[in-house]
Design a protein around this motif. Structure first.
Motif: not given
Length: 222
Positions: A17-37
């Motif tokens: 029943e699960a959705l198939p999804g995708r083979s590559t990660p979805i885009p996201t941020a690289e650093t923490h908005f609060v502390n820059g980590a």
């Protein structure tokens, strides 16, 4: 975020029943908005990681990034079936994923037991596939362990908190799942540190008001 929650599925989907999804990660941020980590490893020498699900991940993440000793946090999806899911797919109830927080922490400054106490005290772990007004499988209570030591600590804390809740008059058992850490899929950029970017944003977390005993002798002490 919660308008149609009552219509969402509260039963985990079967594999077919699960959705198939995708083979590559979805885009996201690289650093923490609060502390820059960095949001992804490596986080630094001696830093350990933990993964928790305790309802809407916006408010859950803030609980952890505000904790001294926590180096970085990120929100994402885990313990489901669909690879690299989107937020909309997770909300459909057809991926099986939980909304979770990845916590990178310095164990010399904050212990895993202390993080477990924060986890249990920050939500109601007896509600099954919901958290307050948020209803659906992605709001279930979960601890996803990265070592046998974490598993043992999580089981101790769960047992101790169950005793504490019972003494305080709570009748429902804890429904928190404790599983080996599955693959963590990072959520979209706008979800990362959402409540720092949107201080008046929605946060549906609410604890029981009962303190969680921590430490090796927590159960015995009860």
């Amino acid at each position: 975020m919660f308008g149609l929650n009552l219509l969402k599925k509260t039963k985990l989907p079967a594999a077919e029943e699960a959705l198939p999804g995708r083979s590559t990660p979805i885009p996201t941020a690289e650093t923490h908005f609060v502390n820059g980590a960095p949001l992804k490893a490596p986080f630094g020498e001696g830093v350990e990681t933990a993964i928790f699900g305790l309802g809407c991940f916006w408010g859950a993440e803030r609980k952890f990034w505000q904790t001294p000793g926590v180096v970085s946090t990120a929100v994402g999806y885990a313990a489901g079936l669909t690879p690299n899911p989107t937020y909309e797919e997770v909300c459909s109830g057809q991926t099986g994923h939980n909304e979770v927080v990845l916590v990178a922490f310095d164990p010399k400054r904050v212990s895993y037991d202390e993080l477990l106490a924060l986890f249990f005290e920050s939500h109601n772990p007896t509600q099954g596939m919901r958290q307050g007004n948020d209803v659906g499988t992605q709001y279930r209570s979960g601890i996803y362990v990265t070592s046998e030591a974490q598993r043992e600590a999580a089981e101790r804390a769960k047992a101790a908190y169950g005793q504490a809740l019972a003494k305080a008059g709570h009748r429902d058992p804890i429904t928190t799942e404790i599983l080996e850490a599955p693959e963590f899929f990072y959520a979209e950029t706008y979800h990362q540190q959402y409540l720092a970017k949107n201080p008046r944003g929605y946060c549906g977390l609410g604890g029981t008001g009962v303190s969680c005993p921590v430490g090796l002798n927590a159960v015995a002490a009860e």
